[in-house]
Design a protein around this motif. Structure first.
Motif: not given
Length: 356
Positions: A68-86, A247-251
């Motif tokens: 859940t913490e990994e998910l939180r970080k993904a939503c804050i940093s990029l707003g995007f992630f890939q899911i496996i074992n779905h 788009m990478d929000p960092a740059d």
């Protein structure tokens, strides 16, 4: 009116006669993206967070908490992630992609039965964004249809290909189940109850956009879709091959999303940004094209009910973090879409932002 490389005007590309449907051997001017916004032919590969659904489902509270913490970080940093074992089998995903491919290979007359410029239409075949209106056209063909409740909509879906309803229906039902699970995990990652929106999501809208990006003779000057965020809570994407860029929000640079076998891509949409009161950001993304093969993507957008308003969670609003967005619904977005050109950079989300 813009004249093309061979003298065509931009108005001569209605659905059924577009460059991508006709398989033209050149890119008409109407499709040419301004030079600063053209895609790189050797893009950097994005480092995309991978969320293991097995960990989110784990009965081990420590493992689930870490996921859940990994998910939180993904939503804050990029707003995007890939899911496996779905849990959606390779067969179900491949059959859905295959049915999509078969539909787009049908004779034009068959596909044009579903042609419509009405963005509210339950089943709609089209190209680009808004045919006849777009200043710049995009190298895409699509079939959009509503998918929840499935029994309410499936009888309006195409009967050709013969197995389209059955196999696309099975995938859309399964991807919705997974998407609602992710939405619960997102709520939990915001320190809200996992079931914070469950009843509203259960009654919510699922729109499936089946996209086809045919080979493009000059992929360096055109795009399949322009930069945008999604108007959904979340969007879950199955793609046949690479072509999605974020788009990478960092740059502010564009990076290609890697294709991981069996994985699905998840976009944070505008309405989760609103729910989080700006803590989570909707990912800005675009679709590129290539000269060698057709790319298919099946995009499943999940939202609240058509007129149900999304607003920042009260628990996330206080004097230090005042409300940043107006309330809005899926219907509000459709009204915006019908009167605005997304290719010009018009953003629904920007209309929701409250002034500081």
């Amino acid at each position: 009116m813009t004249m093309g490389l061979n003298g065509e005007s931009s108005g001569t590309f209605p659905t059924g006669k577009t460059a991508q449907e006709k398989g033209l051997s050149y890119v008409p001017n109407a499709y040419v993206i301004p030079a600063p916004h053209r895609p790189s032919m050797s893009p950097e590969i994005a480092i995309v967070p991978i969320i293991d659904m097995a960990s989110l489902r784990s009965s081990d509270s420590v493992q689930r908490s870490l996921a859940t913490e990994e998910l939180r970080k993904a939503c804050i940093s990029l707003g995007f992630f890939q899911i496996i074992n779905h849990g959606i089998t390779e067969t179900v995903m491949e059959e859905a992609l295959s049915q999509a491919n078969e539909f787009f290979n049908l004779p034009l007359k068959e596909k044009m039965k579903y042609k419509s410029d009405d963005v509210c239409k339950a089943v709609r075949y089209g190209t680009s964004l808004k045919d006849g209106v777009d200043k710049i056209k995009f190298w895409r063909v699509f079939l959009k249809h509503y998918a929840h409740p499935l029994e309410d909509w499936i009888d309006s879906w195409p009967t050709n290909p013969r197995n389209y309803r059955e196999k696309m229906g099975r995938y859309t039902k399964e991807v919705r189940k997974v998407s609602l699970e992710i939405m619960e995990a997102i709520n939990e990652s915001l320190n809200l109850s996992p079931t914070y929106l469950s009843s509203k999501m259960a009654e919510g809208v699922q729109v499936v956009a089946v996209n086809c990006y045919p080979p493009c003779p000059q992929p360096g000057v055109a795009l399949g879709l322009p930069p945008h965020t999604d108007y959904s809570c979340i969007t879950t994407v199955l793609q046949s091959s690479q072509g999605l860029e974020v788009m990478d929000p960092a740059d502010g640079t564009w990076k290609m999303v890697p294709k991981i076998d069996g994985a699905l891509q998840v976009h944070v949409g505008d309405h989760v940004e609103v729910l989080s009161n700006g803590l989570y950001k909707g990912v800005v993304h675009r679709a590129t094209v290539n000269s060698e093969r057709t790319r298919i993507s099946i995009t499943s957008l999940h939202s609240l009910g058509m007129d149900e308003k999304m607003k920042p969670a009260e628990e996330l609003v206080n004097e230090h973090n005042p409300k940043k967005y107006k309330d809005s619904s899926f219907n509000d977005f459709l009204k915006f879409l019908s009167s605005n050109d997304l290719a010009e950079g018009k953003s629904f989300l920007n209309t929701l932002k409250l002034q500081d």
